[in-house]
Design an enzyme around this catalytic site. Sequence first.
Site, PDB file in Angstrom:
ATOM      1  N   ARG A 116       0.851  -1.192   0.000  1.00  0.00           N
ATOM      2  CA  ARG A 116       0.000   0.000   0.000  1.00  0.00           C
ATOM      3  C   ARG A 116       0.888   1.244   0.000  1.00  0.00           C
ATOM      4  O   ARG A 116       2.010   1.232   0.461  1.00  0.00           O
ATOM      5  CB  ARG A 116      -0.886  -0.005   1.250  1.00  0.00           C
ATOM      6  CG  ARG A 116      -1.847  -1.169   1.280  1.00  0.00           C
ATOM      7  CD  ARG A 116      -3.023  -0.904   2.198  1.00  0.00           C
ATOM      8  NE  ARG A 116      -2.631  -0.456   3.525  1.00  0.00           N
ATOM      9  CZ  ARG A 116      -3.262   0.510   4.181  1.00  0.00           C
ATOM     10  NH1 ARG A 116      -4.310   1.113   3.655  1.00  0.00           N
ATOM     11  NH2 ARG A 116      -2.867   0.863   5.382  1.00  0.00           N
ATOM     12  N   LYS A 181       3.555  -9.619  10.544  1.00  0.00           N
ATOM     13  CA  LYS A 181       2.728  -9.658   9.338  1.00  0.00           C
ATOM     14  C   LYS A 181       3.018 -10.932   8.543  1.00  0.00           C
ATOM     15  O   LYS A 181       4.165 -11.254   8.250  1.00  0.00           O
ATOM     16  CB  LYS A 181       3.061  -8.412   8.509  1.00  0.00           C
ATOM     17  CG  LYS A 181       2.180  -8.222   7.308  1.00  0.00           C
ATOM     18  CD  LYS A 181       2.148  -6.736   6.969  1.00  0.00           C
ATOM     19  CE  LYS A 181       1.601  -6.458   5.607  1.00  0.00           C
ATOM     20  NZ  LYS A 181       1.282  -5.061   5.397  1.00  0.00           N
ATOM     21  N   ARG A 314      -2.114   2.144  14.212  1.00  0.00           N
ATOM     22  CA  ARG A 314      -1.006   1.711  15.095  1.00  0.00           C
ATOM     23  C   ARG A 314      -1.553   1.480  16.494  1.00  0.00           C
ATOM     24  O   ARG A 314      -2.402   2.254  16.951  1.00  0.00           O
ATOM     25  CB  ARG A 314       0.065   2.815  15.195  1.00  0.00           C
ATOM     26  CG  ARG A 314       0.716   3.172  13.877  1.00  0.00           C
ATOM     27  CD  ARG A 314       1.911   2.252  13.591  1.00  0.00           C
ATOM     28  NE  ARG A 314       2.420   2.462  12.259  1.00  0.00           N
ATOM     29  CZ  ARG A 314       2.020   1.779  11.168  1.00  0.00           C
ATOM     30  NH1 ARG A 314       1.095   0.853  11.275  1.00  0.00           N
ATOM     31  NH2 ARG A 314       2.542   2.012   9.999  1.00  0.00           N
TER      32      ARG A 314
END
Length: 319
Positions: A116, A181, A314
Site C-alpha cells: 500500500r 505480518k 497503530r
Amino acid sequence: MLTLLKLLKDGRFHSGEALGAILGVSRSAVWKQLQRLESELGMPIHRVRGRGYRLAEPLQLLEAGAIMSLAHGSCWPMFISDSVDSTNAHALRLVEEGVVAPFLVLAEQQLAGRGRRGRKWVSPFAQNLYYSLVLRIDGGLRQLEGLSLVVGLAVLQALRDSGVSEAGLKWPNDVLVGPRKIAGILLELVGDPADVCHVVLGIGVNANMRVAEEVDQQWTSIRLETGELVDRNQLVAHLGGVLQSYLLRHQQFGFAAIQAEWEKNHLWQGCAVSLVAGVSQIDGVVLGIDRQGALRLDVAGVENTYSGGELSLRLRDDT
Ligand code: ATP
Ligand code: BTN
C-alpha cells in the site's frame, strides 16, 4: 539462471559438466550462474567435490496442472510467470490487452512487488504466494463495499486451514500473527467504479520464507509458524476455493452480512490505537467497523468513522 534453477529443483546432485551440457555453456559459466542463484535469489547451494551441486532443499514450483487438479477443476483461468515486476501490474496490463475476467495471475518472483501507499512488497523466488485475481465489477459501488476486508477474511481462513491458528486481522487488510505480518492485500481498480470496472485483488502470503532482511517490520510465514514446508500449489488451490465462497457471499448478501465475522477476527477490537493519515494522527479506541467496512473509533467519547486507502492504524503503546 532460472533454467539452471529448474534443473536443480529435485534437490539431487548434478555435476557441473552435465549442467553445462544441457545448458550449452562451459562449466565456469555454470559456476557463475550458481553464484548468482545464491546471491540474487538467496538459494543456498551445496557443493561436494566429485558429486557436483544441489539445492540445499528441493524446490517446488507453481504448476497450473497441479493447481487445477487440487482444486478439482474449479478454478479461474491462470497466468503463471517465473518473474514479473508485480502480479498486480501484470494483471492490469492483461485487462488493458482485453483478457476476459475473471482470471488469476501468479508469479514465482516479483521484482517490484507493491504494497500500500507505494511501499515495496518483498517477493523472493519460489518461496511465497504472489497472487492477483482480476474480477469484472458491473454491479456498481455496492459490489466494492468492504471488498478488501472480505479478501482479508478469506486469506485468514486459508492460513488457519494451513495450521496458522493464531492469525488474525488488522484493519483495513493486514493479516498478522501477534505483531508479525504474514500476508498483505492490495486492491487496485481500473474503469468506472460506479459503472463497469475491473478490480485486481492482490494478495501476498508468506509461505516458506525464512529469511528476509529487507522487510523493515516484524513478519512471519506459514513455515515459520508451523515448522512445515508449504505446498504452494495446494495453497493456491485452497485459497481459490475459500475466496470463491467469500466472494459469492459478498455478492449475494453484501458486506453487512460479513461485518460481524470480520469484527470477531479483528485483533485490535477494543484496543487503544492511533489512526495515522500523513502527518495527522487521531487517538481513539476501536469500536469495530460499519456496514461499509469503515473503521469505527471512539474519539474522546464520540463515535467517528474512517475509510480510505491512506489510513494506517497503530497500537497506541507502539507509538
Ligand atoms: P499499515 O500502513 O496498514 O499500518 P504496514 O505498515 O504493514 O501497514 P503496508 O503498506 O500495509 O504497511 O505494507 C507494506 C509494508 O509491509 C512494507 O513497508 C514492509 O515493511 C512490509 N513488508 C514488505 N514485504 C513484506 C513481506 N513479504 N512480508 C511481510 N511484510 C512485508
Ligand atoms: C500491503 O500489505 O501493503 C499489501 C501487500 C500486497 C502484496 C501483493 S503480492 C501480489 C500482489 N502484487 C503486488 O505487487 N502486490 C500484491
